[in-house]
Design a protein around this motif. Sequence first.
Motif, PDB file in Angstrom:
ATOM      1  N   ASN A   3      17.022 -20.913  17.083  1.00 44.42           N
ATOM      2  CA  ASN A   3      16.192 -20.987  18.274  1.00 44.42           C
ATOM      3  C   ASN A   3      17.045 -20.836  19.527  1.00 44.42           C
ATOM      4  O   ASN A   3      16.656 -20.172  20.481  1.00 44.42           O
ATOM      5  CB  ASN A   3      15.434 -22.311  18.287  1.00 44.42           C
ATOM      6  N   LYS A   5      19.880 -19.199  19.755  1.00 42.22           N
ATOM      7  CA  LYS A   5      20.304 -17.798  19.843  1.00 42.22           C
ATOM      8  C   LYS A   5      19.197 -16.930  20.436  1.00 42.22           C
ATOM      9  O   LYS A   5      19.451 -16.037  21.245  1.00 42.22           O
ATOM     10  CB  LYS A   5      20.687 -17.302  18.454  1.00 42.22           C
ATOM     11  N   GLU A   6      17.966 -17.201  20.017  1.00 41.73           N
ATOM     12  CA  GLU A   6      16.818 -16.447  20.546  1.00 41.73           C
ATOM     13  C   GLU A   6      16.657 -16.657  22.051  1.00 41.73           C
ATOM     14  O   GLU A   6      16.417 -15.697  22.805  1.00 41.73           O
ATOM     15  CB  GLU A   6      15.547 -16.871  19.807  1.00 41.73           C
ATOM     16  N   ARG A   8      19.043 -17.549  24.144  1.00 40.02           N
ATOM     17  CA  ARG A   8      20.172 -16.893  24.811  1.00 40.02           C
ATOM     18  C   ARG A   8      19.923 -15.393  24.981  1.00 40.02           C
ATOM     19  O   ARG A   8      20.232 -14.812  26.022  1.00 40.02           O
ATOM     20  CB  ARG A   8      21.459 -17.120  24.007  1.00 40.02           C
ATOM     21  N   ASN A   9      19.373 -14.782  23.951  1.00 43.31           N
ATOM     22  CA  ASN A   9      19.055 -13.347  24.021  1.00 43.31           C
ATOM     23  C   ASN A   9      18.010 -13.059  25.092  1.00 43.31           C
ATOM     24  O   ASN A   9      18.092 -12.061  25.815  1.00 43.31           O
ATOM     25  CB  ASN A   9      18.575 -12.840  22.671  1.00 43.31           C
ATOM     26  N   ARG A  10      17.037 -13.939  25.186  1.00 43.39           N
ATOM     27  CA  ARG A  10      16.001 -13.763  26.215  1.00 43.39           C
ATOM     28  C   ARG A  10      16.573 -13.933  27.616  1.00 43.39           C
ATOM     29  O   ARG A  10      16.216 -13.206  28.541  1.00 43.39           O
ATOM     30  CB  ARG A  10      14.869 -14.770  25.996  1.00 43.39           C
ATOM     31  N   LYS A  12      19.633 -13.292  28.524  1.00 40.88           N
ATOM     32  CA  LYS A  12      20.417 -12.090  28.806  1.00 40.88           C
ATOM     33  C   LYS A  12      19.502 -10.914  29.166  1.00 40.88           C
ATOM     34  O   LYS A  12      19.783 -10.147  30.091  1.00 40.88           O
ATOM     35  CB  LYS A  12      21.254 -11.731  27.579  1.00 40.88           C
ATOM     36  N   SER A  13      18.387 -10.787  28.438  1.00 39.33           N
ATOM     37  CA  SER A  13      17.452  -9.693  28.695  1.00 39.33           C
ATOM     38  C   SER A  13      16.806  -9.815  30.073  1.00 39.33           C
ATOM     39  O   SER A  13      16.715  -8.830  30.824  1.00 39.33           O
ATOM     40  CB  SER A  13      16.375  -9.676  27.606  1.00 39.33           C
ATOM     41  N   SER A  15      17.970 -11.457  32.665  1.00 35.34           N
ATOM     42  CA  SER A  15      18.998 -11.261  33.697  1.00 35.34           C
ATOM     43  C   SER A  15      19.231  -9.777  33.947  1.00 35.34           C
ATOM     44  O   SER A  15      19.415  -9.336  35.082  1.00 35.34           O
ATOM     45  CB  SER A  15      20.308 -11.933  33.266  1.00 35.34           C
ATOM     46  N   SER A  16      19.271  -9.021  32.843  1.00 30.50           N
ATOM     47  CA  SER A  16      19.442  -7.563  32.976  1.00 30.50           C
ATOM     48  C   SER A  16      18.290  -6.932  33.728  1.00 30.50           C
ATOM     49  O   SER A  16      18.483  -6.084  34.609  1.00 30.50           O
ATOM     50  CB  SER A  16      19.475  -6.979  31.581  1.00 30.50           C
ATOM     51  N   TYR A 274      16.622 -23.825  27.106  1.00 28.97           N
ATOM     52  CA  TYR A 274      17.872 -23.715  26.347  1.00 28.97           C
ATOM     53  C   TYR A 274      18.632 -25.034  26.365  1.00 28.97           C
ATOM     54  O   TYR A 274      19.132 -25.495  25.320  1.00 28.97           O
ATOM     55  CB  TYR A 274      18.727 -22.598  26.945  1.00 28.97           C
TER      56      TYR A 274
END
Length: 299
Positions: A3, A5-6, A8-10, A12-13, A15-16, A274
């Motif tokens: 959870n 990791k998911e 963290r990926n969100r 990062k997405s 922020s991009s 998070y």
Amino acid sequence: MANLKEVRNRIKSVSSTQQITKAMKMVSAAKLKRATNAIVQLRPYANKLKELLANLSASIEDGSSPFLQQREPNKVLIVVVSSNRGLAGAFNANVIKTANNLIAEKYSEQLRAGNVSIVSIGKKSQEFYQRRKYNVIGNNNDLYLDLNFENTSVITQSIMDGFLKGEYDRVELVYNQFKNAAMQILTVEQLLPVPKPEPKKEEAKKDLSQEQVDYIFEPSQEAIVEELIPKNIKIQVYKAVLDSNASEHGARMTAMDKATENAGDLLKALKLAYNQARQAAITTELTEIVSGAAALSAE
């Protein structure tokens, strides 16, 4: 941990995405400045020319110019000014909706008879009407690559030629008029035949006729009107395109600013989630360690 990791990926997405929307806002702000300068400089001239032409043409007969001839609107042309790109909020959707409402309210019979044609200035409106099997005339999407009076006049001249040949009995212009970066005014104008000014009161008419006595027209009033009408039509279309161009950049800047703010709010929520998940995981690990230690000591 999956959870975490998911999340963290969100983060990062998002922020991009926020960096992209912030960059697009800055680009639109720079383009808006140039587009605003262009329409602000042209608008007084276009409005004054339109007013002058209205005063002159009010006192002459419709037959003096083919562009003044009122005909039964059996064949209608709608000029829809949109943009080539999206990500501008409801900018394109609103102008297309306004054009559709115009067709439905005023020209529904002509539409059923297949006598409604579309001249689209902008890729978004062209794709919309082509998908719905409208009679879309020409491809004007490259106009925004080099937006100037000469290139716009080519499109306007083809519309004027079609009107003179009887291919259209009426031409309507639909576009977004620029007011400020956050507001665009949806505008519908009759382009051809050139509309006469609204009737005034008798006293106003007398005053106008009295004022016109002092004018000296050379070579003649009709010749001046004949020269001004085509020029005025081209200027009005050019003004509409410049208005729409400035409105597009304003709408995109506002939309990207709002998207950047929303991304910031989402990042706060994701970081909070998070941290809460991370604290929960640490607490669970500590509980397991303490429970294991207690079990070993009990043995």
